[in-house]
Design a protein around this motif. Structure first.
Motif, short mmCIF file in Angstrom:
data_model
loop_
_atom_site.label_atom_id
_atom_site.label_comp_id
_atom_site.label_asym_id
_atom_site.label_seq_id
_atom_site.Cartn_x
_atom_site.Cartn_y
_atom_site.Cartn_z
N SER A 157 4.20 -5.19 -5.83
CA SER A 157 2.73 -5.14 -5.92
C SER A 157 2.27 -3.71 -6.18
N ARG A 158 1.06 -3.59 -6.66
CA ARG A 158 0.50 -2.25 -6.92
C ARG A 158 0.50 -1.42 -5.64
N GLU A 159 0.17 -2.11 -4.54
CA GLU A 159 0.06 -1.40 -3.26
C GLU A 159 1.40 -0.78 -2.84
N ILE A 160 2.49 -1.57 -2.96
CA ILE A 160 3.78 -1.04 -2.50
C ILE A 160 4.32 -0.02 -3.52
N GLN A 161 3.94 -0.21 -4.77
CA GLN A 161 4.35 0.79 -5.78
C GLN A 161 3.69 2.13 -5.48
N ALA A 162 2.42 2.06 -5.01
CA ALA A 162 1.72 3.30 -4.68
C ALA A 162 2.43 3.98 -3.50
N VAL A 163 2.88 3.18 -2.53
CA VAL A 163 3.60 3.76 -1.39
C VAL A 163 4.88 4.44 -1.87
N ARG A 164 5.61 3.75 -2.76
CA ARG A 164 6.85 4.34 -3.27
C ARG A 164 6.57 5.64 -4.02
N SER A 323 -1.41 -3.96 4.26
CA SER A 323 -1.09 -5.15 5.05
C SER A 323 -0.50 -6.19 4.11
N LEU A 324 0.21 -7.14 4.68
CA LEU A 324 0.88 -8.13 3.83
C LEU A 324 -0.14 -9.02 3.12
N ARG A 325 -1.28 -9.29 3.78
CA ARG A 325 -2.26 -10.18 3.11
C ARG A 325 -2.85 -9.49 1.87
N ASP A 326 -2.79 -8.15 1.82
CA ASP A 326 -3.30 -7.45 0.64
C ASP A 326 -2.26 -7.35 -0.46
N ARG A 327 -1.07 -7.84 -0.21
CA ARG A 327 -0.05 -7.82 -1.25
C ARG A 327 0.75 -9.12 -1.20
N ALA A 328 -0.02 -10.22 -1.18
CA ALA A 328 0.60 -11.54 -1.02
C ALA A 328 1.60 -11.83 -2.14
N GLU A 329 1.43 -11.17 -3.30
CA GLU A 329 2.37 -11.46 -4.40
C GLU A 329 3.80 -11.01 -4.07
N ASP A 330 3.94 -10.15 -3.04
CA ASP A 330 5.29 -9.72 -2.66
C ASP A 330 6.00 -10.72 -1.74
N ILE A 331 5.23 -11.72 -1.28
CA ILE A 331 5.81 -12.63 -0.28
C ILE A 331 7.08 -13.34 -0.78
N PRO A 332 7.08 -13.92 -2.01
CA PRO A 332 8.33 -14.58 -2.45
C PRO A 332 9.52 -13.62 -2.47
N LEU A 333 9.31 -12.39 -2.94
CA LEU A 333 10.40 -11.41 -2.97
C LEU A 333 10.88 -11.06 -1.57
N LEU A 334 9.91 -10.87 -0.68
CA LEU A 334 10.28 -10.54 0.70
C LEU A 334 11.05 -11.67 1.33
N ILE A 335 10.63 -12.92 1.05
CA ILE A 335 11.36 -14.06 1.61
C ILE A 335 12.81 -14.04 1.13
N ASN A 336 13.00 -13.79 -0.17
CA ASN A 336 14.37 -13.71 -0.71
C ASN A 336 15.17 -12.65 0.00
N HIS A 363 -1.52 -17.28 3.87
CA HIS A 363 -1.62 -17.00 5.32
C HIS A 363 -2.11 -15.56 5.54
N PRO A 364 -2.91 -15.31 6.60
CA PRO A 364 -3.43 -13.93 6.79
C PRO A 364 -2.41 -12.94 7.36
N TRP A 365 -1.31 -13.35 7.91
CA TRP A 365 -0.22 -12.48 8.40
C TRP A 365 -0.68 -11.31 9.29
N PRO A 366 -1.25 -11.62 10.46
CA PRO A 366 -1.63 -10.51 11.34
C PRO A 366 -0.43 -9.66 11.76
N GLY A 367 0.77 -10.26 11.79
CA GLY A 367 1.96 -9.49 12.19
C GLY A 367 2.74 -8.97 11.00
#
Ligand SMILES: Nc1ncnc2c1ncn2[C@@H]1O[C@H](COP(=O)(O)OP(=O)(O)OP(=O)(O)O)[C@@H](O)[C@H]1O
Ligand SMILES: [Mg+2]
Length: 486
Positions: A157-164, A323-336, A363-367
């Motif tokens: 996601s753009r968000e995690i790319q920015a972190v990297r 937060s994970l809800r702001d980068r929901a597109e990463d969820i499938p990759l994270l699950i893998n 899902h909103p993923w508070p954790g």
């Protein structure tokens, strides 16, 4: 699926050997099937992961039944000596023995019983591939430690790319970093990454959870103490600053640090020196500080809970974790990623169907990622090696209906009974991350055969007509896939 690797089957039963060879041929995997006697002859020439006469590395070994009484541990040892990274699958009567050493047990990724279904075979090859990848990764890490850690920060996601991008700017600079983000977003993953990408990577990485250590013990924990400094201080002891010398000190949950300790940390940051509790010798320190918090420090400053001067000292280079809800597109990759971690640690496995993944993306993923990791683990326990649909998810994670129950699926199923469905104006869209074409087509073939059998009440000749293939071809395919007429 094993790419350029070779499969070895050691089996004395000729018909089982033939059946396995047919399945692998269908999967277009390169396989060699031999008897135990043949294997014993070729084993001494088996070197550096390659079977005699082959340049391909060994991807997985299937060990089946043996005509004579034999200790398969000897064979496992030969495989391991020549190729410490090849996984083994035991078929039929062979079993893992409690007496084997942990490494040998770890090599055996699965035990299957006859008849082996097509899906089981597909799954086991998939696991072998994962195992090989994990082994290759481990080998690489020995030489190149950082690679693993960058890999552990999964996401496109753009968000995690920015972190990297921020990480790569600051990793090798000796500046203090403050990582802010909700619980479970990966703050510690980032801190470790920064350390392993810095010039201090050969030094220690020492984490301290400031919130978990009682306030009265924190000072001695960080700076150490001299003998007799307080009741119970029988010996002198080094603190975490001393342990982190030449490396990185990770002050986790810095927002939970009591005010009196904040002053002391500020002094170390400014003067690069400290004293042990109960001592007057000044210790010079060379550590890089990385701090993290899930709290809003600016708000804490307003309410007097955090020192402003320390905040500015720490906040030289801030990194905000999305937060994970702001980068929901990463969820499938994270699950893998989380599933392959479970698999490589031999803690089981599980798959999620697309409706379940879609549901999790809503899902909103508070954790955050930690919550996702816990869910994946829980699902693997509740559905070992199964496929999780929406209905299998705990209630709070169900945000869409399962495709099988939904109207959309009904419509699709109805349509699919029409003879014109295959290929008619339907273009399958290639996912961004690509697919395993062979696996996809095999799944499609299996599903169409099953539908034809269902439509024709299991009359193979009529099902073959519907599929425009010969009856014998259909029988062969049904056998390969383990499909029943009923
Ligand atoms: N981007 C990511 N890729 C892969 N795994 C991740 C990622 N982010 C977090 N994780 C995993 O999620 C879990 C939580 O991560 P971590 O401990 O770094 O979070 P945290 O922000 O420090 O949480 P807390 O505030 O609760 O301490 C860990 O198991 C970690 O491996
Ligand atoms: Mg943490």
């Amino acid at each position: 699926m094993l790419y350029d690797k070779e499969i070895l089957v050691i089996e004395d039963n000729e018909s089982s050997r033939h059946d396995l060879a047919v399945v692998f041929k269908f999967l277009t995997e390169q396989a060699r099937a031999v008897s135990f006697a043949q294997w014993e002859k070729m084993a001494p020439e088996f070197k550096a992961c390659c079977l005699p006469g082959s340049e391909r590395e060994l991807g997985v070994v299937f060990i089946g039944s043996c005509a004579a009484e034999v200790d398969i541990k000897t064979h496992l040892d030969t495989i391991r000596t020549a190729c410490d990274s090849a996984p083994v699958v035991l078929i039929g009567e062979q079993e893992v023995s409690d007496d084997w050493d942990p490494y040998t047990k770890h090599m055996v990724i699965e035990t299957l019983s006859w008849p082996v279904s097509y899906t089981e075979m597909l799954n086991v090859i998939h696991r072998a591939q994962r195992y090989n990848e994990a082994q290759a990764r481990q080998k690489m890490e020995k030489h190149q430690r950082p690679v693993h850690l960058f890999r552990s920060l999964v996401g496109t996601s753009r968000e995690i790319q920015a972190v990297r991008a921020m990480m790569s700017q600051v990793a090798d600079k000796d500046v203090t970093v403050l990582i802010e983000g909700e619980s479970g977003t990966g703050k510690e993953v980032v801190a470790r990454n920064l350390h392993y990408h810095s010039a201090r990577r050969d030094g220690p990485f020492v984490p301290v959870n400031c919130g978990a250590i009682p306030a009265e013990l924190l000072e001695s924990e960080l700076f150490g103490h001299e003998k007799g400094a307080f009741t119970g201080a029988i010996n002198s002891r080094a603190g975490r600053f001393e342990l982190a010398e030449g490396g990185t000190l990770f002050l986790d949950e810095i927002g939970d640090m009591p005010l009196h300790m904040q002053v002391k940390i500020l002094r170390v940051l400014q003067e690069k020196s400290y004293e042990r509790v109960g001592g007057n010798k000044t210790y010079k320190t060379d550590v890089r500080i990385i701090a993290a918090t899930h709290r809003n420090l600016e708000k804490m400053i307003e309410s007097g809970g955090f020192r402003e001067d320390l905040y500015y000292r720490l906040n030289v280079f801030p990194i905000g974790m999305p937060s994970l809800r702001d980068r929901a597109e990463d969820i499938p990759l994270l699950i893998n990623e989380l599933i392959s971690r479970l698999e490589s640690e031999k803690r089981g496995s599980v798959r999620f169907n697309s409706a379940a993944i879609m549901s999790l993306c809503g899902h909103p993923w508070p954790g955050n990622v930690r919550e996702l990791a816990n869910l994946v683990e829980r699902m693997a326990i509740m559905n070992p090696f199964g496929i999780v649909g929406v209905q299998d998810l705990p209630k709070k994670y169900r945000h869409v209906e399962d495709a099988e129950d939904s109207e959309e699926f009904e419509v699709f199923a109805e349509e699919s009974r029409k003879p014109t469905i295959v290929g008619e104006g339907d273009i399958a869209l290639l996912p961004e991350n690509g697919i395993d074409l062979k696996e996809y087509i095999a799944g499609l073939e299996q599903s169409l055969i099953q539908q034809a059998l269902d439509n024709t009440g299991g009359v193979v000749a009529r099902a073959a007509e519907q599929l425009t293939i010969r009856r014998t071809t259909l029988v062969e395919k049904m056998r390969k896939y383990g499909l029943q007429r009923g």
